[in-house]
Each structure stands twice: as structure tokens, then as C-alpha cells.
Design a protein around this motif. Sequence first.
Motif, PDB file in Angstrom:
ATOM      1  N   TRP A  49       0.601  14.172  -6.113  1.00  0.00           N
ATOM      2  CA  TRP A  49       0.898  15.071  -4.989  1.00  0.00           C
ATOM      3  C   TRP A  49       0.402  14.445  -3.685  1.00  0.00           C
ATOM      4  O   TRP A  49       1.097  14.479  -2.661  1.00  0.00           O
ATOM      5  CB  TRP A  49       0.219  16.430  -5.206  1.00  0.00           C
ATOM      6  N   GLU A  50      -0.803  13.874  -3.737  1.00  0.00           N
ATOM      7  CA  GLU A  50      -1.377  13.260  -2.534  1.00  0.00           C
ATOM      8  C   GLU A  50      -0.511  12.084  -2.068  1.00  0.00           C
ATOM      9  O   GLU A  50      -0.395  11.835  -0.874  1.00  0.00           O
ATOM     10  CB  GLU A  50      -2.811  12.786  -2.793  1.00  0.00           C
ATOM     11  N   MET A  51       0.073  11.369  -3.033  1.00  0.00           N
ATOM     12  CA  MET A  51       0.956  10.257  -2.684  1.00  0.00           C
ATOM     13  C   MET A  51       2.200  10.779  -1.931  1.00  0.00           C
ATOM     14  O   MET A  51       2.601  10.219  -0.909  1.00  0.00           O
ATOM     15  CB  MET A  51       1.383   9.524  -3.957  1.00  0.00           C
ATOM     16  N   LYS A  52       2.762  11.886  -2.435  1.00  0.00           N
ATOM     17  CA  LYS A  52       3.930  12.475  -1.764  1.00  0.00           C
ATOM     18  C   LYS A  52       3.539  13.008  -0.382  1.00  0.00           C
ATOM     19  O   LYS A  52       4.303  12.894   0.572  1.00  0.00           O
ATOM     20  CB  LYS A  52       4.509  13.619  -2.609  1.00  0.00           C
ATOM     21  N   ALA A  53       2.345  13.608  -0.302  1.00  0.00           N
ATOM     22  CA  ALA A  53       1.869  14.150   0.984  1.00  0.00           C
ATOM     23  C   ALA A  53       1.724  13.023   2.005  1.00  0.00           C
ATOM     24  O   ALA A  53       2.077  13.188   3.176  1.00  0.00           O
ATOM     25  CB  ALA A  53       0.533  14.864   0.790  1.00  0.00           C
ATOM     26  N   LEU A  54       1.244  11.874   1.560  1.00  0.00           N
ATOM     27  CA  LEU A  54       1.114  10.723   2.457  1.00  0.00           C
ATOM     28  C   LEU A  54       2.491  10.317   2.986  1.00  0.00           C
ATOM     29  O   LEU A  54       2.659  10.080   4.189  1.00  0.00           O
ATOM     30  CB  LEU A  54       0.447   9.546   1.731  1.00  0.00           C
ATOM     31  N   GLY A  55       3.474  10.269   2.101  1.00  0.00           N
ATOM     32  CA  GLY A  55       4.840   9.925   2.501  1.00  0.00           C
ATOM     33  C   GLY A  55       5.377  10.915   3.522  1.00  0.00           C
ATOM     34  O   GLY A  55       6.009  10.538   4.507  1.00  0.00           O
ATOM     35  N   ARG A  56       5.077  12.200   3.315  1.00  0.00           N
ATOM     36  CA  ARG A  56       5.568  13.240   4.246  1.00  0.00           C
ATOM     37  C   ARG A  56       4.886  13.123   5.608  1.00  0.00           C
ATOM     38  O   ARG A  56       5.521  13.320   6.640  1.00  0.00           O
ATOM     39  CB  ARG A  56       5.337  14.628   3.647  1.00  0.00           C
ATOM     40  N   ASN A  99       0.876  23.643   4.767  1.00  0.00           N
ATOM     41  CA  ASN A  99       0.757  23.564   3.301  1.00  0.00           C
ATOM     42  C   ASN A  99       2.152  23.560   2.680  1.00  0.00           C
ATOM     43  O   ASN A  99       2.428  22.811   1.741  1.00  0.00           O
ATOM     44  CB  ASN A  99       0.002  24.779   2.734  1.00  0.00           C
ATOM     45  N   ASP A 100       3.046  24.421   3.222  1.00  0.00           N
ATOM     46  CA  ASP A 100       4.407  24.536   2.685  1.00  0.00           C
ATOM     47  C   ASP A 100       5.184  23.239   2.900  1.00  0.00           C
ATOM     48  O   ASP A 100       5.920  22.795   2.030  1.00  0.00           O
ATOM     49  CB  ASP A 100       5.157  25.695   3.356  1.00  0.00           C
ATOM     50  N   TYR A 101       4.991  22.649   4.078  1.00  0.00           N
ATOM     51  CA  TYR A 101       5.693  21.384   4.356  1.00  0.00           C
ATOM     52  C   TYR A 101       5.228  20.300   3.391  1.00  0.00           C
ATOM     53  O   TYR A 101       6.038  19.591   2.790  1.00  0.00           O
ATOM     54  CB  TYR A 101       5.451  20.944   5.807  1.00  0.00           C
ATOM     55  N   LEU A 102       3.913  20.201   3.218  1.00  0.00           N
ATOM     56  CA  LEU A 102       3.394  19.149   2.326  1.00  0.00           C
ATOM     57  C   LEU A 102       3.730  19.424   0.865  1.00  0.00           C
ATOM     58  O   LEU A 102       3.828  18.508   0.058  1.00  0.00           O
ATOM     59  CB  LEU A 102       1.881  18.982   2.510  1.00  0.00           C
ATOM     60  N   LYS A 123      10.174  24.378  10.611  1.00  0.00           N
ATOM     61  CA  LYS A 123       9.901  25.801  10.369  1.00  0.00           C
ATOM     62  C   LYS A 123       8.433  26.140  10.589  1.00  0.00           C
ATOM     63  O   LYS A 123       8.063  27.283  10.816  1.00  0.00           O
ATOM     64  CB  LYS A 123      10.297  26.163   8.933  1.00  0.00           C
ATOM     65  N   VAL A 124       7.575  25.110  10.493  1.00  0.00           N
ATOM     66  CA  VAL A 124       6.129  25.326  10.620  1.00  0.00           C
ATOM     67  C   VAL A 124       5.722  25.452  12.092  1.00  0.00           C
ATOM     68  O   VAL A 124       4.728  26.087  12.423  1.00  0.00           O
ATOM     69  CB  VAL A 124       5.377  24.134   9.948  1.00  0.00           C
TER      70      VAL A 124
END
Lengths: 261, 119
Positions: free
Chosen positions: A111-118, A63-66, A74-75
Motif C-alpha cells: 500500500w505504501e508503495m502505491k501511495a508513493l506512486g500517487r 486518505n481517500d485519494y491515497l 475531489k479532496v
Amino acid sequence: MSPMGKIVAFHSYKGGTGKTLLSVNLAATYSNRGKKVCLFDLDFRAPSLQAALKIKDNEHWLNDYLNGVCDVKKVLIDISRGHVRQGELWIGLANPSTEAIRDMSGKDRKWEMKALGRLLSLKDSFLNEMEFDYLIWDTSPGLQYSSINAIVSADVALVVATIDTSDIEGTRRMTHELYDLFEKKTGILMNKVPAEIISTKTGKGKMRKQFEATHGLPILEIVPCFCDILRAGGTYIFTQEKPEHPFTKIVDTIATKIERF
Amino acid sequence: MSEYRILGRNPAQILQKIKESLDQLNEKMEVMIEIQKHNQKEGESIPDVLDVMTLLSLPDHLRKTAVTISRLDQATAEEVAEQTKRARAVESGYLNQLVMMGYLKKERRGRKAYFYIEK
């Protein structure tokens, strides 16, 4: 130069089909083959890996990474010792606290768009920089942002289905309306199939043909319903504890098929 | 020239004409402000966010380009073409289409054009 590794995402239309059990045991199987493997719990609605592997006192979550709060390194937790005979087995956990689950379910599209990129960026960082051979993702069932993000970012998608009619129909629709669009290499794992249906080679072959015709996708394996696995409650790595068990041999076959996929 | 004649004849009429013109200008300004407000509201309800749902709605050829940019964060048409195994000119066309659709931004740095998702 060795070939680059693979990201394998476990997904299903319905919950309770056995994604976590299969993903944990597949990860352990690859580790026991001497591979460097990382297993991610990407089911943010119902995290289960921490409890299944009895991990205590975790500080950093996926969750922290995303959320962009910490680096993915770190995860990572190395659980090789005590869980696998050789190779490396690492895990990344989803935060099981109610607050974290609520937070993840309220994310907006940006946020979901950024999570996809990550998630997409993990292919380079894990498979190239950190030299992992396999990155295995256990995702949420159904069509929701976190699971679709995971599927889009993976190289291979494995859909775990049961013989339940609604599951078969939902899986068929989901694979054709989602997976086809992203041109994913997809395989179906039929799980919890009553042993009497596939007790003979003819019966198993007939069932495989029937499911392949329904889904229009390869059936990687038909896994019977094992009462002793159900009794174990998914709390341990079965393939490690019982190397001679038929389930261990089936997971081994699945691992080989994915390698050639 | 006609204004000068009017000015010469009747200053009150001139003042009246200025007032009418100002009223008309005021009305036009109000309409423009309303249109702008409306457009802003529309823009807020349909944001140009390149998430998986948007990716699903894109045509196949653009989806591949969009997923590649999501993965690379920012890239030139050449870098995208290396990943998709399509021609640079083809990718350049697709990337510019995505820019026009509002999903990507384009920035020139020297002789190269970089495409990226605004986050």
C-alpha cells in the motif's frame, strides 16, 4: 512559459516543532503574493489542519485519494475567500477520525508503495495540469512511511527544528541518513528559539553558523519564540491577521528564500 | 536389452524392480514439493516491493531510476533517461537490473520495451 511550481514538504524529527503553523502561514504568504497554492495535511497520525482552519463538513479526504477511492480534485477545498487577500489558497485534509487514523497506521508495504506512486504523480497533475505555483505538505514527524513518501515526492524539504539537544542530534542524523540519499534540496528552519539568544545581530549570526556547522545544511531562518503566537494556539493564519507582526515578516523572508532555492 | 532378459526369466523380479523405481520416484517428488513450499514461504517473507524502505537500500544509481519509474508509473528507457538526464543505454541497463532484482516488470509492445511496477 512560466517556470513550473514547487512542492515544499515540511518535516521534523520531533513533534511540536511548529510545522503546521509555519506551513499554513507560508501557504498564505504565497497566496497573498498572488500565487495559486495548495496545502496538504499529510500527518495522518495526528491530523490538525481541519481544526486549525475550522473547516466543517468535509466529504473527501487525502486518505481517500491515497486509498485509490477518489480523484485528488475531489479532496481539494478552496478556502481563498476569508483567508487570503489575493491569489488562491486550496487545502487537502487528512481524516481526523480515530477509525481513519487506525486504518492509516495499519497499511502494508505494498500500500505504501502505491501511495508513493500517487504522491509522485501529483507533481504533474498539480504543477502542470492544474497550474498550481506551490504545493505545500505538512507531514508527520520522524521517520515513518507517510513522511518519507512525502519527502521523496517533494522538490524542497524544510526541516523545522528546535534548540532541544535531542532534536538537534535526531535532525542531524535524519537529514544525513535520509535526505542525502534522495538528493533533496533541504533547508533547516530553527523555530521557537528564545528571543534573548538572537536579540543581537551578532548573536543571531553566531547561532546560524553554529547550526549550519552542526547540520551541514543551510539555515533558512531562525524564528524566535513568540508568546503571542503560542497564546493564539495556532488556530488562525497569523500572517493574514497581523501583517505587521515580526513573525509575518520572517515568513515572508522564508518564502523569498524558497523561491530562490 | 537386459530388461527383456529379466522379463523373460522372472516376472516377479520385474514387478519388484518397478515397485522400487516407483518408490524412488515418490521420494524424489516429495523432496521437490518440500523445496517448492519452502521457497514460497521465503518469497512471502521478503516481498519484492519497491517502497521507500527498499529505495533507501538501493545503490544511488538504481535509486534514481526506481524513483523515476514510481513517478511515471510505466516508461521506456528513453522516457526515464529524459527525466534523469542520463544516457538511454545507461538507464536501460539500470532498468534491466531492477527487473532482475524482481522490483520491476518488463513488457514488449511492438519495438518498445516498457518497464513498470507490478501493483
